[in-house]
Structure formats: structure tokens, C-alpha cells
Design a protein around this motif. Structure first.
Motif, mmCIF file in Angstrom:
data_model
loop_
_atom_site.group_PDB
_atom_site.id
_atom_site.type_symbol
_atom_site.label_atom_id
_atom_site.label_comp_id
_atom_site.label_asym_id
_atom_site.label_seq_id
_atom_site.Cartn_x
_atom_site.Cartn_y
_atom_site.Cartn_z
ATOM 1 N N ALA A 1 0.840 -1.208 0.000
ATOM 2 C CA ALA A 1 0.000 0.000 0.000
ATOM 3 C C ALA A 1 0.869 1.250 0.000
ATOM 4 O O ALA A 1 0.611 2.201 -0.754
ATOM 5 C CB ALA A 1 -0.943 -0.002 1.202
ATOM 6 N N ALA A 2 1.908 1.266 0.834
ATOM 7 C CA ALA A 2 2.794 2.429 0.894
ATOM 8 C C ALA A 2 3.519 2.628 -0.433
ATOM 9 O O ALA A 2 3.670 3.758 -0.903
ATOM 10 C CB ALA A 2 3.793 2.268 2.027
ATOM 11 N N ALA A 3 3.944 1.540 -1.056
ATOM 12 C CA ALA A 3 4.669 1.644 -2.334
ATOM 13 C C ALA A 3 3.763 2.168 -3.447
ATOM 14 O O ALA A 3 4.170 3.020 -4.234
ATOM 15 C CB ALA A 3 5.258 0.288 -2.713
ATOM 16 N N VAL A 4 2.534 1.680 -3.501
ATOM 17 C CA VAL A 4 1.608 2.149 -4.537
ATOM 18 C C VAL A 4 1.242 3.616 -4.305
ATOM 19 O O VAL A 4 1.181 4.408 -5.253
ATOM 20 C CB VAL A 4 0.347 1.250 -4.608
ATOM 21 N N LEU A 5 1.016 3.994 -3.065
ATOM 22 C CA LEU A 5 0.740 5.409 -2.768
ATOM 23 C C LEU A 5 1.931 6.293 -3.129
ATOM 24 O O LEU A 5 1.766 7.354 -3.736
ATOM 25 C CB LEU A 5 0.394 5.589 -1.289
ATOM 26 N N ALA A 6 3.130 5.857 -2.775
ATOM 27 C CA ALA A 6 4.335 6.634 -3.093
ATOM 28 C C ALA A 6 4.487 6.794 -4.601
ATOM 29 O O ALA A 6 4.742 7.898 -5.088
ATOM 30 C CB ALA A 6 5.567 5.946 -2.510
ATOM 31 N N ALA A 7 4.334 5.708 -5.325
ATOM 32 C CA ALA A 7 4.476 5.766 -6.780
ATOM 33 C C ALA A 7 3.401 6.640 -7.406
ATOM 34 O O ALA A 7 3.674 7.394 -8.345
ATOM 35 C CB ALA A 7 4.434 4.353 -7.361
ATOM 36 N N SER A 8 2.202 6.570 -6.883
ATOM 37 C CA SER A 8 1.103 7.381 -7.424
ATOM 38 C C SER A 8 1.345 8.873 -7.200
ATOM 39 O O SER A 8 1.173 9.683 -8.117
ATOM 40 C CB SER A 8 -0.228 6.960 -6.789
ATOM 41 N N VAL A 9 1.753 9.234 -5.991
ATOM 42 C CA VAL A 9 2.062 10.641 -5.710
ATOM 43 C C VAL A 9 3.250 11.085 -6.554
ATOM 44 O O VAL A 9 3.270 12.192 -7.102
ATOM 45 C CB VAL A 9 2.315 10.874 -4.203
ATOM 46 N N GLY A 10 4.236 10.210 -6.702
ATOM 47 C CA GLY A 10 5.387 10.518 -7.531
ATOM 48 C C GLY A 10 4.999 10.752 -8.988
ATOM 49 O O GLY A 10 5.531 11.652 -9.652
ATOM 50 N N LEU A 11 4.062 9.965 -9.489
ATOM 51 C CA LEU A 11 3.605 10.157 -10.870
ATOM 52 C C LEU A 11 2.846 11.473 -11.040
ATOM 53 O O LEU A 11 3.001 12.156 -12.055
ATOM 54 C CB LEU A 11 2.745 8.969 -11.318
ATOM 55 N N VAL A 12 2.052 11.836 -10.044
ATOM 56 C CA VAL A 12 1.354 13.130 -10.090
ATOM 57 C C VAL A 12 2.379 14.260 -10.106
ATOM 58 O O VAL A 12 2.283 15.199 -10.907
ATOM 59 C CB VAL A 12 0.374 13.281 -8.901
ATOM 60 N N LEU A 13 3.375 14.165 -9.235
ATOM 61 C CA LEU A 13 4.432 15.172 -9.183
ATOM 62 C C LEU A 13 5.134 15.299 -10.532
ATOM 63 O O LEU A 13 5.294 16.401 -11.071
ATOM 64 C CB LEU A 13 5.445 14.787 -8.098
ATOM 65 N N LYS A 14 5.513 14.165 -11.090
ATOM 66 C CA LYS A 14 6.248 14.194 -12.354
ATOM 67 C C LYS A 14 5.368 14.602 -13.523
ATOM 68 O O LYS A 14 5.853 15.161 -14.510
ATOM 69 C CB LYS A 14 6.903 12.844 -12.596
ATOM 70 N N SER B 1 11.985 11.216 -17.045
ATOM 71 C CA SER B 1 11.421 10.011 -17.672
ATOM 72 C C SER B 1 11.788 8.734 -16.923
ATOM 73 O O SER B 1 10.944 7.853 -16.762
ATOM 74 C CB SER B 1 11.866 9.906 -19.126
ATOM 75 N N LEU B 2 13.022 8.615 -16.484
ATOM 76 C CA LEU B 2 13.414 7.417 -15.741
ATOM 77 C C LEU B 2 12.606 7.294 -14.451
ATOM 78 O O LEU B 2 12.154 6.206 -14.093
ATOM 79 C CB LEU B 2 14.914 7.425 -15.428
ATOM 80 N N GLY B 3 12.375 8.411 -13.777
ATOM 81 C CA GLY B 3 11.563 8.395 -12.561
ATOM 82 C C GLY B 3 10.140 7.954 -12.829
ATOM 83 O O GLY B 3 9.547 7.212 -12.041
ATOM 84 N N VAL B 4 9.592 8.393 -13.961
ATOM 85 C CA VAL B 4 8.243 7.960 -14.349
ATOM 86 C C VAL B 4 8.229 6.444 -14.554
ATOM 87 O O VAL B 4 7.325 5.745 -14.073
ATOM 88 C CB VAL B 4 7.770 8.697 -15.621
ATOM 89 N N LEU B 5 9.228 5.928 -15.251
ATOM 90 C CA LEU B 5 9.308 4.481 -15.487
ATOM 91 C C LEU B 5 9.469 3.705 -14.176
ATOM 92 O O LEU B 5 8.860 2.644 -14.000
ATOM 93 C CB LEU B 5 10.456 4.159 -16.435
ATOM 94 N N LEU B 6 10.269 4.234 -13.265
ATOM 95 C CA LEU B 6 10.453 3.553 -11.978
ATOM 96 C C LEU B 6 9.165 3.549 -11.162
ATOM 97 O O LEU B 6 8.811 2.522 -10.560
ATOM 98 C CB LEU B 6 11.592 4.203 -11.194
ATOM 99 N N ASP B 7 8.458 4.670 -11.133
ATOM 100 C CA ASP B 7 7.181 4.715 -10.404
ATOM 101 C C ASP B 7 6.163 3.766 -11.033
ATOM 102 O O ASP B 7 5.468 3.038 -10.317
ATOM 103 C CB ASP B 7 6.625 6.140 -10.384
ATOM 104 N N ALA B 8 6.086 3.768 -12.357
ATOM 105 C CA ALA B 8 5.166 2.849 -13.040
ATOM 106 C C ALA B 8 5.578 1.401 -12.786
ATOM 107 O O ALA B 8 4.718 0.520 -12.603
ATOM 108 C CB ALA B 8 5.129 3.151 -14.536
#
Length: 125
Positions: free
Chosen positions: A81-94, A103-110
């Protein structure tokens, strides 16, 4: 071994958000983390509030990734849950402050979302 690697990845990926988005004196960054193309297109002035929003989202992303890393290290099922929330917030930020350098950060979050959705690696579940 896998648990330690996943935990380290989550910690490092989270902390990198702080190094990119927190203000520093260096003018050698490849992009301006204080300028949001999306918010500028919406007609919002690129004021201090926009910069603070970027820092807040980056801090939340980092905090959630660190929590996910700690939960992984502790072998807690809550890491997903924490990882999915972190990745989701990270994708919104990016998405709001997108620059090709991210772009690499987007790929890592996805990738984090995809890994959790497919229960990979299986040894963590």
C-alpha cells in the motif's frame, strides 16, 4: 537478499525525490523543478505556492517510499500500500512538473505499481 534489494531500492528512490525537488544553490540542474508546465498552461502564476506544492509532493513521495522500504525490510504486508501510494504521488508530481529528464523516474514509479499489481517478486508476498 531480494527483500534487502527491494527495500534499498524503495529507500533510495524516495530519497532521490528530495535531492531533485528541494531547493539548492546549484544552477546546473537540467531543468527547473520550480516551474510546472501544467500549472502554467492552466494560467496559474509560477509563484512561491507552486514551488511549495512541488516540495510538498516530493516530500510526501519520499516519506511514503521510505515507509514502504521500512515495511519491506520488516517483512510487513503493508509495504504494498505504501509503495503504490508513493508511486502514485510521484507520478502526479512528475506529470505536473514534467521534463524529459524525469522520464526514468516515471518508469520507476510505473514499475513499482506494476510490480505490486503482479505480486513481483513473489518472495515478498
Amino acid at each position: 537478499m531480494i527483500t534487502a534489494l527491494v527495500s534499498a531500492f524503495l529507500f533510495v528512490h524516495g530519497l532521490i525525490h528530495l535531492t531533485v525537488w528541494l531547493p539548492h544553490d546549484s544552477t546546473e540542474q537540467p531543468f527547473n523543478p520550480r516551474h510546472s508546465w501544467a500549472l502554467a498552461s492552466a494560467g496559474l502564476p509560477q509563484a512561491r505556492v507552486v514551488s511549495q506544492a512541488a516540495i510538498a509532493l516530493a516530500s510526501i513521495t519520499a516519506m511514503l517510499y521510505v515507509i514502504a522500504g521500512a515495511a519491506t525490510a520488516a517483512q510487513s504486508s503493508g509495504w504494498t500500500a505504501a509503495a503504490v501510494l508513493a508511486a502514485s504521488v510521484g507520478l502526479v508530481l512528475k506529470a505536473l512538473w514534467f521534463n524529459p529528464w524525469l522520464s526514468l523516474g516515471v518508469l520507476l514509479d510505473a514499475g513499482v505499481i506494476a510490480a505490486v499489481a503482479t505480486s513481483w517478486p513473489g518472495s515478498l508476498y
